[in-house]
Design an enzyme around this catalytic site. Structure first.
Site, short mmCIF file in Angstrom:
data_model
loop_
_atom_site.label_atom_id
_atom_site.label_comp_id
_atom_site.label_asym_id
_atom_site.label_seq_id
_atom_site.Cartn_x
_atom_site.Cartn_y
_atom_site.Cartn_z
N TYR A 112 45.77 42.99 33.29
CA TYR A 112 45.09 41.94 34.15
C TYR A 112 45.91 40.47 33.59
O TYR A 112 46.38 40.23 32.68
CB TYR A 112 43.75 41.64 33.93
CG TYR A 112 42.84 42.91 34.38
CD1 TYR A 112 43.02 44.10 33.70
CD2 TYR A 112 42.37 42.76 35.80
CE1 TYR A 112 42.21 45.05 34.05
CE2 TYR A 112 41.72 43.97 36.19
CZ TYR A 112 41.38 45.19 35.53
OH TYR A 112 40.89 46.37 36.01
N LYS A 122 39.86 44.17 48.43
CA LYS A 122 40.99 45.22 49.27
C LYS A 122 40.84 46.56 48.67
O LYS A 122 40.56 46.48 47.47
CB LYS A 122 42.21 44.54 48.98
CG LYS A 122 42.58 43.13 49.61
CD LYS A 122 44.02 42.78 49.14
CE LYS A 122 43.97 42.44 47.61
NZ LYS A 122 45.31 41.86 47.30
N ASP A 142 49.84 39.50 48.94
CA ASP A 142 49.26 39.82 47.82
C ASP A 142 49.77 38.92 46.60
O ASP A 142 50.91 38.40 46.76
CB ASP A 142 49.38 41.19 47.47
CG ASP A 142 48.88 41.74 46.03
OD1 ASP A 142 47.64 41.61 45.77
OD2 ASP A 142 50.04 42.17 45.14
N ARG A 143 49.07 38.74 45.71
CA ARG A 143 49.40 37.72 44.51
C ARG A 143 50.01 38.45 43.42
O ARG A 143 51.29 38.52 43.12
CB ARG A 143 48.36 36.83 43.91
CG ARG A 143 48.83 35.88 43.09
CD ARG A 143 47.66 35.23 42.24
NE ARG A 143 47.55 35.94 40.93
CZ ARG A 143 46.86 35.60 40.11
NH1 ARG A 143 45.85 34.57 40.35
NH2 ARG A 143 46.52 36.35 38.81
N ASP A 144 49.44 39.22 42.75
CA ASP A 144 49.84 39.88 41.68
C ASP A 144 50.94 41.28 41.73
O ASP A 144 50.37 42.06 42.41
CB ASP A 144 48.77 40.28 40.52
CG ASP A 144 47.87 39.40 40.09
OD1 ASP A 144 46.75 39.52 39.62
OD2 ASP A 144 48.34 38.15 39.94
N ASP A 178 52.14 44.98 46.93
CA ASP A 178 52.65 46.10 45.94
C ASP A 178 51.71 47.20 45.82
O ASP A 178 51.75 48.16 45.05
CB ASP A 178 52.89 45.51 44.62
CG ASP A 178 51.73 45.02 43.61
OD1 ASP A 178 51.67 45.19 42.49
OD2 ASP A 178 50.67 44.55 44.29
N ASP A 190 48.81 45.78 33.60
CA ASP A 190 47.74 46.54 33.68
C ASP A 190 46.60 46.06 32.91
O ASP A 190 45.59 46.63 32.96
CB ASP A 190 48.02 48.17 33.19
CG ASP A 190 48.98 48.76 34.10
OD1 ASP A 190 49.83 49.65 33.51
OD2 ASP A 190 49.05 48.24 35.12
N CYS A 196 38.88 37.66 45.76
CA CYS A 196 37.68 38.32 45.45
C CYS A 196 37.27 38.51 44.04
O CYS A 196 38.22 39.00 43.36
CB CYS A 196 37.81 39.80 45.98
SG CYS A 196 36.58 41.02 45.76
N THR A 215 43.90 37.90 47.66
CA THR A 215 44.07 38.54 46.16
C THR A 215 42.79 39.10 45.45
O THR A 215 41.89 38.54 45.51
CB THR A 215 44.75 37.63 44.98
OG1 THR A 215 45.10 38.19 43.76
CG2 THR A 215 43.95 36.32 44.89
O1 LIG Z 1 47.43 42.45 43.32
P1 LIG Z 1 46.38 41.29 43.58
O2 LIG Z 1 45.48 42.02 44.35
O3 LIG Z 1 46.72 40.08 43.82
O4 LIG Z 1 45.58 41.40 41.98
C1 LIG Z 1 45.38 42.60 41.27
C2 LIG Z 1 44.75 42.22 39.85
O5 LIG Z 1 43.52 41.86 40.25
C3 LIG Z 1 44.49 43.44 38.95
O6 LIG Z 1 43.97 44.53 39.83
C4 LIG Z 1 43.30 45.36 38.93
O7 LIG Z 1 42.89 46.52 39.61
P2 LIG Z 1 41.21 46.78 39.92
O8 LIG Z 1 40.56 45.47 40.41
O9 LIG Z 1 40.89 47.04 38.47
O10 LIG Z 1 41.11 47.83 40.66
C5 LIG Z 1 44.71 46.25 38.29
O11 LIG Z 1 45.52 46.79 39.05
C6 LIG Z 1 45.37 44.92 37.44
O12 LIG Z 1 46.60 45.49 36.75
C7 LIG Z 1 45.82 43.94 38.25
O13 LIG Z 1 46.30 42.90 37.62
MG LIG Z 2 49.21 43.24 43.66
ZN LIG Z 3 34.60 40.76 46.90
#
Ligand SMILES: O=P(O)(O)OC[C@@H](O)[C@H]1O[C@@H](OP(=O)(O)O)[C@@H](O)[C@@H](O)[C@@H]1O
Ligand SMILES: [Mg+2]
Ligand SMILES: [Zn+2]
Length: 184
Positions: free
Chosen positions: A23, A105, A11-13, A131, A21, A93, A54
């Protein structure tokens, strides 16, 4: 039983870089964990392929565009290459929760994209490191062994507890990498 691919899907973030939170909306907001960049390089040097899966719903939400995301991934690849490593593939995605895609995901579409891109018959036995529970669920749906890290949203995920029965838990990617490389 064919041997498991020497593949770690990240996973990236919250795993490679800090999460927010609000983004990660720009290259300036994309702040890598130095120990994660070094961990990716250590995995590469030990013969492991490293791919990334991601969710980037911020694109669908209009917070940033794919060109901006590409600048983040170019910087990630620059740092990993400078550290002596390599990223085999990045799958993302760009959709929102209501778009009905197959790649957000916890659906496994990004992992299927990685499997195809790397020419693998199966991801069975490879590793997924995330995470959030949805990261692990996507990987487990493809037969991956799952790892939760406590960085990013990981401690929150651990506290919630649900769905972690099969997961190994480490403080961060570097600590998981230490363990994995100690397994030979
Ligand atoms: O952890 P990965 O998959 O690499 O990326 C997560 C991000 O795309 C964002 O995903 C969002 O979830 P929602 O997409 O709003 O449900 C929130 O959790 C943000 O805080 C977060 O930065
Ligand atoms: Mg993440
Ligand atoms: Zn998608």
């Amino acid at each position: 039983m064919p041997s498991a691919p020497r593949l770690v899907i990240l996973d990236r973030d919250g795993v490679i870089n800090r999460d927010s939170d609000a983004y990660i909306k720009s290259l300036d907001e994309w702040i890598p964990y130095p120990s994660s960049i070094e961990a990716i390089a250590r995995l590469s040097r030990a013969g492991w392929k490293v791919a990334i899966a991601t969710n980037q719903s911020g694109i669908a939400r209009g917070y940033y565009d794919e060109a901006t995301l590409t600048t983040m991934h170019a910087e990630l690849e620059r740092l990993v290459t400078a550290a002596g490593g390599e990223i085999a593939y990045i799958a993302y995605c760009p959709h929102g929760p209501d778009d009905g895609c197959s790649c957000r995901k916890p659906l496994p579409g990004l992992l299927e994209e990685i499997r195809t891109a790397l020419g693998l018959d199966s991801l069975e036995g490879s590793w997924i490191v995330g995470d959030s529970l949805r990261d692990l669920q996507a990987g487990e749906a493809m037969g991956c062994r799952s790892v939760l890290v406590r960085t990013g949203k990981g401690s929150r995920t651990e506290t919630k507890g649900a769905g972690l029965e099969n997961a190994k838990i480490f403080n961060d990617l570097a600590t998981f990498t230490d363990w994995l490389l100690s397994q030979g």
